[in-house]
Motif scaffolding. Structure first.
Motif, short mmCIF file in Angstrom:
data_model
loop_
_atom_site.label_atom_id
_atom_site.label_comp_id
_atom_site.label_asym_id
_atom_site.label_seq_id
_atom_site.Cartn_x
_atom_site.Cartn_y
_atom_site.Cartn_z
N UNK A 308 -8.73 -22.30 -14.42
CA UNK A 308 -10.18 -22.32 -14.60
C UNK A 308 -10.85 -20.98 -14.30
N UNK A 309 -10.12 -20.07 -13.66
CA UNK A 309 -10.69 -18.75 -13.37
C UNK A 309 -10.27 -17.69 -14.39
N UNK A 310 -9.47 -18.03 -15.35
CA UNK A 310 -8.89 -17.02 -16.26
C UNK A 310 -9.87 -16.67 -17.38
N UNK A 311 -10.97 -16.05 -17.01
CA UNK A 311 -12.03 -15.72 -17.96
C UNK A 311 -12.23 -14.22 -18.13
N UNK A 312 -11.55 -13.39 -17.36
CA UNK A 312 -11.76 -11.95 -17.45
C UNK A 312 -13.10 -11.53 -16.87
N UNK A 313 -13.49 -12.17 -15.77
CA UNK A 313 -14.78 -11.88 -15.14
C UNK A 313 -14.62 -11.39 -13.70
N UNK A 314 -13.62 -10.55 -13.50
CA UNK A 314 -13.43 -9.95 -12.18
C UNK A 314 -12.36 -10.61 -11.33
N UNK A 315 -11.75 -11.67 -11.85
CA UNK A 315 -10.76 -12.37 -11.04
C UNK A 315 -9.48 -11.57 -10.86
N UNK A 316 -9.14 -10.70 -11.83
CA UNK A 316 -7.90 -9.91 -11.70
C UNK A 316 -8.04 -8.89 -10.57
N UNK A 317 -9.18 -8.25 -10.45
CA UNK A 317 -9.39 -7.30 -9.35
C UNK A 317 -9.29 -8.00 -8.00
N UNK A 318 -9.85 -9.19 -7.89
CA UNK A 318 -9.75 -9.94 -6.64
C UNK A 318 -8.30 -10.28 -6.32
N UNK A 319 -7.56 -10.72 -7.35
CA UNK A 319 -6.17 -11.09 -7.14
C UNK A 319 -5.32 -9.88 -6.78
N UNK A 320 -5.65 -8.74 -7.34
CA UNK A 320 -4.91 -7.51 -7.02
C UNK A 320 -5.13 -7.08 -5.58
N UNK A 321 -6.34 -7.32 -5.08
CA UNK A 321 -6.67 -6.96 -3.69
C UNK A 321 -6.31 -8.06 -2.71
N UNK A 322 -5.69 -9.12 -3.21
CA UNK A 322 -5.31 -10.29 -2.40
C UNK A 322 -6.52 -10.90 -1.71
N UNK A 323 -7.63 -10.97 -2.45
CA UNK A 323 -8.88 -11.51 -1.91
C UNK A 323 -9.31 -12.80 -2.61
N UNK A 324 -8.40 -13.41 -3.33
CA UNK A 324 -8.72 -14.65 -4.00
C UNK A 324 -8.92 -15.75 -2.95
N UNK A 325 -10.09 -16.35 -2.88
CA UNK A 325 -10.35 -17.34 -1.82
C UNK A 325 -9.71 -18.69 -2.12
N UNK A 326 -9.64 -19.52 -1.09
CA UNK A 326 -9.26 -20.92 -1.32
C UNK A 326 -10.47 -21.62 -1.93
N UNK A 327 -10.29 -22.16 -3.11
CA UNK A 327 -11.42 -22.76 -3.83
C UNK A 327 -11.69 -24.18 -3.36
N UNK A 328 -12.91 -24.62 -3.61
CA UNK A 328 -13.33 -25.97 -3.28
C UNK A 328 -12.42 -27.00 -3.95
N UNK A 329 -12.13 -28.08 -3.24
CA UNK A 329 -11.35 -29.19 -3.78
C UNK A 329 -12.12 -30.49 -3.61
N UNK A 330 -11.78 -31.48 -4.42
CA UNK A 330 -12.47 -32.77 -4.37
C UNK A 330 -12.49 -33.34 -2.96
#
Length: 584
Positions: A308-330
């Motif tokens: 759901x994050x694979x939109x090319x809106x800055x998520x790759x830079x976050x993943x490269x910096x190991x800053x991808x947060x734990x996302x909300x879950x149900x």
């Protein structure tokens, strides 16, 4: 056939009866059946047909129609009306803003039998000359037709998800393999879907073609298909369907390549150069074979990025910096805010709405029936607010530690003021402020109206900020940054309205809101206990915007939510003329 489908069938019958100018008492009886079905909290299809009257409360006549509908997919009255109505006229009933009476005039007086003919007549200024129409109505019809044209061949996410899951199930059975997966827009959780795409591994592509071409409701397009791709449409909606066939060895690669936006696949990886390893995720996917998507991201030096994050809106830079947060879950949600009961336009009582949440492990309900200006929705007068608050106090004493918070969905009036006088506003634990009327505004007017509401100290939360109904009507235009900045300044929570027709705040603005420190709340806007399930769609939209548990208001415990509401109220200067007697 589920309860919603049953309800829709009776609603359509009532519309058709009104279209044909039939007995108003009979129309009300059919509408009553639709309303009764909509209010039920158990699946009608699972009841023995003979027990329908007792279990549903329907009359024997109405129950017989329901039984016939369950057994045959229709009932005699509905079928008679459909046979007497041109299909194009039936389709016109779904055009936003014109009801059966106006469609009857268009059909009988101008001979209009399709949306295309209606557009032609409106563009030729014929509609405005009909009694009861006028130029304003004609312009509204053209606007609705334009939006309907843009929405044609699209599905809401839940509709597309169900279609995709059904197709996947048929393919797994037909191909005798588990290597079938939903891909594309559905896997990326887009709010509306134009193409339902799947990837399947098989060494017998002809069998896959046979399975798909043999399914009712699908129409193959041989010109766009090929040996390793079946393409066509779902006939009911016109949405495109695409099934890509590959080998077991290439299954993960093809699934990945078809589960990301182009920008995600082609964006230059941080630190990559043309003389070294692959410079994009697409190059990595084409260079090596992977058994898991996680391995592909690891090879590229990135944290795993969920589809759901694979939109090319800055998520790759976050993943490269190991800053991808734990996302909300149900499972992070501990309560549900912005819900309606029979006090206004809901289908279930306050007790029913509360006990459903309690019995499903939630800690609290925020009840937000409509305010007094919403006459169309049985909005609450100040006296009825007092009555509801008394019932809430009684239920809280009985149901504790489960908690019902006293809320209201206060209309934002045309001038930006909140509905009710300050003394009534002060009686609520929290207030969701929403626009429901006078929706035709330019950006400046809409933004100013929202800003005034946000600045009101009693405004706790902003409801469905743009008023959009996906595939039905566009929202009013707003200056998102200005509105979000104001919410940050005044500590106003913004809801992600989780109703699949709304999903508003748009996920594209979630990250900006988070960057400004604005909390979001996943609100189902439930009018029925079934509506609580919609919170899942709000969670998915939040995740697309990098929403975390920490920034989601209704992940708080009941005690934490109560402390927050009390803290806000403590900072509000009491109104000069606080009429205590109204609530004592």
């Amino acid at each position: 056939m589920d309860n919603r489908a049953l309800t829709r069938a009776f609603q359509l019958a009532a519309q058709l009866m009104e279209l044909h100018d039939e007995n108003p008492f009979k129309i009300r009886a059919i509408e009553g059946t639709a309303n009764a079905l909509d209010a039920l909290s158990f699946p009608v299809s699972e009841i023995e047909r003979s027990g329908l009257p007792d279990r549903t409360g329907l009359s024997k006549t109405a129950a017989a129609k329901v039984a016939e509908l369950l057994d045959t997919g229709t009932f005699a009255e509905l079928q008679r009306l459909l046979e007497a109505t041109p299909p194009g006229v039936v389709e016109m009933l779904s055009i936003k803003g014109i009801g059966p009476k106006k469609i009857r005039s268009l059909w009988r007086e101008l001979g209009i039998e399709s949306a295309d003919q209606l557009r032609e007549a409106a563009e030729g200024d014929q509609v405005s000359k009909l009694k009861g129409f006028g130029k304003k109505t004609q312009d509204a019809i053209l606007e609705a037709l334009e939006f309907a044209g843009q929405s044609k061949g699209k599905l809401l996410y839940p509709q597309a998800e169900k279609l995709a899951d059904d197709l996947a199930q048929h393919l797994r059975a037909g191909l005798k393999t588990e290597q079938v997966a939903v891909a594309g827009e559905v896997r990326r959780r887009l709010e509306t879907v134009e193409t339902v795409r799947l990837v399947a591994a098989t060494n017998a592509p002809a069998r896959a073609h046979a399975v798909l071409s043999g399914l009712a409701g699908l129409a193959a397009d041989p010109r766009r298909s090929g040996p390793f791709a079946w393409r066509g449409t779902a006939t009911a909606s016109g949405v495109q369907v695409e099934v890509l066939l590959t080998t077991a060895e290439d299954f993960v690669t093809e699934l990945f390549l078809n589960s990301a936006a182009e920008n995600h696949l082609t964006e230059d990886l941080p630190g990559a150069d043309s003389h070294g390893p692959p410079t994009s995720l697409r190059q990595w996917a084409r260079r090596e074979k992977f058994q898991q998507e996680e391995a592909l991201y690891e090879k590229a030096g990135l944290q795993f990025i969920v589809p759901e994050l694979r939109e090319g809106l800055g998520e790759i830079a976050l993943a490269a910096e190991k800053k991808m947060p734990r996302l909300l879950e149900d499972g992070d949600l501990r309560g549900s805010l912005h819900n309606h009961s029979t006090y206004s336009d809901g289908n279930h009582s306050l007790r029913d709405m509360a006990t459903w949440l309690r019995d499903h492990g939630y800690e609290y309900l925020g009840i937000c029936d409509h305010s007094q200006a919403a006459h169309y929705a049985n909005g609450l007068s100040a006296e009825r607010v007092r009555q509801q608050h008394q019932e809430i106090d009684q239920l809280n004493a009985e149901l504790g530690p489960f908690r019902i918070f006293k809320g209201i969905e206060s209309d934002i009036l045309s001038d930006g003021a909140l509905d009710y006088a300050p003394d009534v506003l002060a009686s609520f634990d929290f207030i969701v402020a929403s626009i429901h009327s006078n929706l035709k505004m330019d950006e400046r007017k809409a933004t100013d109206r929202l800003l005034r509401a946000i600045e009101n100290p009693y405004c706790t939360m902003l409801g469905h900020p743009t008023g959009r109904l996906l595939l039905r009507r566009p929202g009013y235009p707003i200056d998102y940054k200005t509105v979000i900045d104001a919410c940050a300044r005044h500590q106003v929570i913004i809801e992600i309205n989780a109703n699949p027709w709304r999903l508003d705040l748009d996920w594209r603005w979630v990250r900006y809101a988070l960057d400004q420190g604005v909390q979001l709340s996943i609100n189902p806007d439930a009018h029925h206990t079934d509506g609580y399930a919609d919170m899942r769609y709000g969670v998915l939209m939040g995740r697309k915007g990098l929403l975390t548990k920490e920034m989601t208001f209704n992940t708080k415990s009941a005690a934490e939510a109560a402390a927050y509401f009390d803290g806000r109220k403590a900072n509000i200067k009491p109104p000069l003329a606080f009429k205590k007697s109204l609530f004592e």
